[in-house]
Each structure stands twice: as C-alpha cells, then as structure tokens.
Design a protein around this motif. Structure first.
Motif, PDB file in Angstrom:
ATOM      1  N   SER A  10       4.641   0.982   8.944  1.00 23.25           N
ATOM      2  CA  SER A  10       5.259   0.361  10.125  1.00 23.25           C
ATOM      3  C   SER A  10       6.697   0.820  10.334  1.00 23.25           C
ATOM      4  CB  SER A  10       5.253  -1.156   9.956  1.00 23.25           C
ATOM      5  OG  SER A  10       6.006  -1.495   8.803  1.00 23.25           O
ATOM      6  N   GLY A  37       0.803  -1.220   0.000  1.00 24.10           N
ATOM      7  CA  GLY A  37       0.000   0.000   0.000  1.00 24.10           C
ATOM      8  C   GLY A  37       0.833   1.266   0.000  1.00 24.10           C
ATOM      9  N   VAL A  79      -0.131 -12.301   5.430  1.00 28.17           N
ATOM     10  CA  VAL A  79       1.163 -11.924   4.840  1.00 28.17           C
ATOM     11  C   VAL A  79       2.316 -12.107   5.824  1.00 28.17           C
ATOM     12  CG1 VAL A  79       0.048 -10.255   3.298  1.00 28.17           C
ATOM     13  CG2 VAL A  79       0.991  -9.481   5.483  1.00 28.17           C
ATOM     14  N   GLN A 101      -4.343  -5.586  -4.611  1.00 26.80           N
ATOM     15  CA  GLN A 101      -4.047  -5.476  -3.177  1.00 26.80           C
ATOM     16  C   GLN A 101      -5.292  -5.081  -2.397  1.00 26.80           C
ATOM     17  OE1 GLN A 101      -1.915  -2.242  -1.422  1.00 26.80           O
ATOM     18  NE2 GLN A 101      -1.222  -3.479   0.302  1.00 26.80           N
TER      19      GLN A 101
HETATM   20  O1  F6P Z   1       3.051  -7.201   3.572  1.00 32.13           O
HETATM   21  C1  F6P Z   1       1.851  -6.558   3.347  1.00 32.13           C
HETATM   22  C2  F6P Z   1       1.852  -5.217   3.959  1.00 32.13           C
HETATM   23  O2  F6P Z   1       1.717  -5.359   5.321  1.00 32.13           O
HETATM   24  C3  F6P Z   1       0.740  -4.343   3.377  1.00 32.13           C
HETATM   25  O3  F6P Z   1      -0.456  -4.478   4.036  1.00 32.13           O
HETATM   26  C4  F6P Z   1       1.356  -2.994   3.464  1.00 32.13           C
HETATM   27  O4  F6P Z   1       0.710  -2.100   2.609  1.00 32.13           O
HETATM   28  C5  F6P Z   1       2.774  -3.295   3.060  1.00 32.13           C
HETATM   29  O5  F6P Z   1       3.057  -4.519   3.673  1.00 32.13           O
HETATM   30  C6  F6P Z   1       3.804  -2.270   3.429  1.00 32.13           C
HETATM   31  O6  F6P Z   1       3.839  -2.040   4.794  1.00 32.13           O
HETATM   32  P1  F6P Z   1       4.485  -0.745   5.388  1.00 32.13           P
HETATM   33  O7  F6P Z   1       3.769   0.438   4.834  1.00 32.13           O
HETATM   34  O8  F6P Z   1       4.353  -0.876   6.868  1.00 32.13           O
HETATM   35  O9  F6P Z   1       5.939  -0.715   4.962  1.00 32.13           O
END
Ligand code: F6P
Length: 513
Positions: free
Chosen positions: A195, A142, A480, A336
């Motif tokens: 994250s 995303g 995932v 997605q």
């Molecule tokens: O692995 C899937 C995911 O958790 C998605 O839901 C998310 O968009 C992507 O990884 C990227 O995560 P982040 O924005 O925390 O780097």
C-alpha cells in the motif's frame, strides 16, 4: 454448500474411537492418507479418520464448488469479492493460465525488471561504484514474514558477501540492529509495502533515510533506496527514484507477495537464478493442485484434514513444529497466511458462520526445542490439538549424528502422542500420557529453493481450499483495520470515546494528561 450434518455424523462416530487401533487396523490409510507432490510428502495416517469419513470429506470438495473456484483462481478472475480482485500469486510463478493478456505481460515485465536490478546489485553499477553487501528490508506483515522466512531457509544459497537484515517493528531498536556495523556505501534499503501507507514501514523508512543522508549526503542516500509496491506513485512521492521502484499488482495479496517484487531483497541476496528456482518449485505444486483429482491432491487433502479437525472434531488450534533451524520461521509465516486468511466470522455472502467454523489458531516453533517447552501441554493437558511435524528427510541420512537424532525426535513425538503410555508406580497418574492425539508429518526430501517453494505453495493452496470449504473469503483482512485507525486517533489526541482503562493507559504512557 457442503453437507455439514453428514460430516458431523461421521465425527460423532469417530470422536471416541481408539485412535491407535484405528491407525493400525485400517490398511486403507496407507493409500489414501499418504500423498506426495512436487517433492513434498504428507503422511496423515495418524488423523482421526476412516474411509467413510474421508470419502464424505472428498465429496465436500464438489459440494463447495471447488473446481470452479480453482479455475477462477488460476485464470485470474475475481476471487476476492469484498475487494473485487483476483488473487494472482500462482500467476507470479507462471502467468500462462491468466486470461488477461495485459496482466500476463505486466507480470513478465515486472519479473524481468527485478531480475535485472538484482543482477546490477552484484556489480558496482547499482550503487555507483559499490556492490550491495547489506540489504535492509523494511516492511511488515506479508512484506516482511515471507522474505524473512525464505531468507533464513535459503541462506545457504546466497550470493557470497551479501546479507539481508529485516526491519518491521516501530521499536527503534529494530532499525538500529539492522544497521549495526553496516557500511552505508554498500547498504541498500528496500522499502517493501503493497500500500505504501503502512505506518510502521514509512516511519522506519524515514529513519533509515535520515541515517543514510547523515552519512552520505542526500544524493548518495537516495541511490541506496529501492521500493517494491503496488502503489508506485506513492513510492516516487516518498523520494525513491523511478528506476528503483518495482511495482506489483493489487491482485497480489500481502501474505502471498513473496513471489512478486516484494521478494526483491531475496532476489538481490540469493540472485535471480536461485529466486527463479524458488518460483519453479511453487509452480510444480501449482500444477499438481490444478491437475490432480481430489483424492490425490496434496493441498486438498491437507485442507480437508484441517477443516475436519477444526469444524467437526472441535480442534480450535493446530501446532506446527518445524524440525529444522532453517525452517524455524515457518510457524510465524503460517500464522499470517492462515490466520489473516481464515480468521473470519462471515461467509462470502456476509452471513454469520456457524459456531466452530473458520480457520484454526496456528502456533508452533522449532523442534526439538519445543519438546522442552510447550510439548508438555500437548502430551498431558486435558485439551489436545493436532500437530504438524515438518521435517527434511535427508537429514536423517546426512552422516551427522545430531541431524539423525533430530529426525528421530520428530518421529518419536508423533508416536508418543498417538500411543501415550500408562504410568507405573506411585506416580503412575502423573506419568501417564493418554495418547490418542493426532499428528501429521510433512516432509521435504532436501531443503532447496524448489522444495521450499513447493512447501509454501502447498500451504497457500491449502488455505484457498479451506476458504472454499468454509465458504469464506480468504483474501481480505478487514479485521486489521480498526486498530490502525485507533492508533492514528490516539496519536492525534482524539481519545474521548475510548474506554476508561485505555485512557488511563495513555496517561501512564505519557500520551495524555
Ligand atoms: O495490517 C495487515 C496488513 O494489511 C497485511 O495484510 C499486510 O501484509 C501488511 O499489513 C503490510 O501491508 P503493506 O505491504 O501495504 O505495507
């Protein structure tokens, strides 16, 4: 709980009905299955439905408690039970309906902060004497698919002299390509990660920092980094300076994040005014979804059709064919949005979902190119799946005969799938196209920031309604996680529990002896 047995009864009744006759005989469809909202039109008359089945589907909205769930969504109450979070993407367009005043203020402040920074990027202030000319967005899932799709779609609205390149993959070639020909002085790297722990993103961000540091030295390199994240402390620990870390809330799901600071690269390259128009278009669809009765509600209608096809007519997949180069990435974006949201096997209360229940496999591509690849399968394979034809209606009248022909192709494919044709002569059987295959058209009048925003919001709300009808949580994505854990284990040599084939693969790759 929706009455699956009643709907299954309608499906059994309609399963073998001649679709061509159904579509032609039924005057009711013109009113019920053509819906318009916020500049988006859905024509679903070529779906295997009649009035009785449609009425039963509309009743399912009440049975699923959709009104209450929708109220919770817009008010910012918890709708993602497994993560105990709201889903506030609509509030990013307009926070007015959110109950939490603190959250409302945080959203408004965050929007002002990214807009101010985007404005500075157009002056020589942001990079200490240089204007931003290339934005390199590093993110995945995303944090990549939304910005990538929107950039392609709205390139014509960009600020002159600025471009975005995207880096998502761990293949070093991805970053190399994004930096090819870049002037380090005028390059800004946006690290986009909700994250701020995602392996791909952090490894690529370190590599980008090495590239910049080598060319400009540490101080100037640091100035060329910005971050969009729900974990601002982690971005600061990474070394990104406080005034360039743009936060968004945990309640913004990754696949719903393009409206937040995660759209920073877009806001810089398109300018805050165009970005605001994009959000306004989505808000128009939000208002419609919030206010319209079920029978007139575009996201609801689209969701009902997709649930009907998947859950009752057994169509595992749906094809999305976007008849526009600028919308080419829509199928990837939707993959997605839909598959991460609805690819679940248990209900919100952790009960197994019935067989054949839950989101569709979504795949697609750009029309008319795909007519020359997988459309053969759509026309003549033993199985069939419904198709969404996405188009821009004004293209037909643009005065360019290629654009007119493109839209003619869009129209022709739906008609061919519906009616088919009996083959003649010695090769008659080979030339026969059975027809009776469903499709819908989803049209926007013109491709503008507003219409694109509305098109995306339509699909976001459609997925939400599907989640309600299937009784699953569309906002988590636990599936995932395991692969991430195992990749980490492999890199740290912890492979004893892996199967022989995987262990052998690791030897072939030189990752194990
Ligand atoms: O692995 C899937 C995911 O958790 C998605 O839901 C998310 O968009 C992507 O990884 C990227 O995560 P982040 O924005 O925390 O780097």
């Amino acid at each position: 709980m929706i009455d699956r047995a009643a709907l299954a009864h309608h499906a059994a009744r309609l399963k073998d009905a001649d679709l061509g006759s159904l579509v032609r005989a039924d005057g009711w469809r013109d009113g019920a299955l053509v819906l318009e909202a916020a500049g988006v039109t859905l024509d679903a008359r070529r779906q295997r439905l009649d009035q009785e089945a449609w009425d039963a589907l509309l009743e399912a909205c009440d049975a699923a408690g959709l009104a209450g769930l929708r109220a919770d969504l817009f008010a910012g109450r918890v709708v993602n039970g497994t993560e105990n979070r709201p889903a506030i993407h609509a509030a990013l367009r307009d926070p007015a309906r959110i109950e939490d005043a603190g959250l409302k203020a945080a959203i408004t402040d965050a929007k002002a902060a990214t807009a101010a920074f985007a404005r500075r990027c157009a002056t020589e202030e942001a990079l200490d004497g240089f204007t931003v000319e290339r934005v390199v967005n590093i993110g995945i899932g995303g944090s990549d698919l939304g910005p990538r799709f929107v950039w392609d779609a709205l390139k014509a609205f960009r600020r002159p002299g600025v471009e975005i390149r995207f880096v998502s993959n761990l293949d070093p070639a991805d970053l190399e390509d994004a930096l090819e020909g870049a002037d380090p002085e005028t390059t800004l790297v946006c690290v986009t990660s909700k994250s701020f722990t995602t392996q791909e993103t952090l490894m690529n961000a370190l590599a980008a920092r090495a590239w910049l540091t080598e060319r400009l030295g540490e101080e100037k390199a640091n100035l060329r980094f910005a971050a969009a994240t729900a974990a601002p402390a982690k971005a600061r620990d990474f070394g990104i300076s406080e005034d360039r870390v743009f936060a968004f809330e945990e309640g913004v799901g990754g696949r719903y994040s393009v409206w937040s600071a995660a759209g920073l690269c877009l806001e810089i390259a398109l300018g805050p005014d165009v970005f605001a128009r994009f959000r306004d278009g989505a808000k128009a669809m939000d208002d419609h979804f919030h206010d319209a009765p079920w029978a007139e509600n575009l996201p609801v209608a689209k969701a009902l059709i997709d649930v009907w096809n998947r859950g009752f007519l057994g169509k595992l997949a749906r094809c999305v064919a976007a008849y526009s180069s600028r919308l080419e990435k829509l199928p990837f974006y939707l993959q997605q949005l839909e598959m991460e949201s609805l690819g679940k096997s248990v209900s919100t209360d952790a009960k197994p979902l019935p067989p054949g229940w839950g989101g569709q496999l979504v795949w697609g591509g750009r029309g008319s190119d795909v007519q020359h690849s997988f459309f053969q399968w759509l026309h003549q394979a033993k199985d069939d799946v419904p198709v969404d034809f996405i188009g821009i209606s004004s293209m037909a009248q643009s005065g360019d005969e290629r654009a007119t022909a493109l839209m003619a192709n869009l129209a022709a494919q739906g008609a061919a799938l519906l009616d088919g044709r009996e083959g003649e002569g010695a090769l008659g059987a080979h030339r026969t196209m059975p027809g009776g295959r469903m499709s819908s058209a989803v049209l926007i009048e013109e491709l503008t920031p507003e219409s694109l925003g509305a098109l995306i919001a339509l699909h976001e709300h459609k997925v939400f309604v599907e989640g309600a009808l299937y009784g699953l949580n569309p906002f988590d994505q636990w599936g995932v996680e395991l692969g991430k854990v195992l990749a980490g284990a492999i890199l740290s040599g912890d492979v004893a529990d892996l199967d022989p084939s995987t262990r052998d693969l690791l030897v072939r790759l030189g990752l194990q002896r």
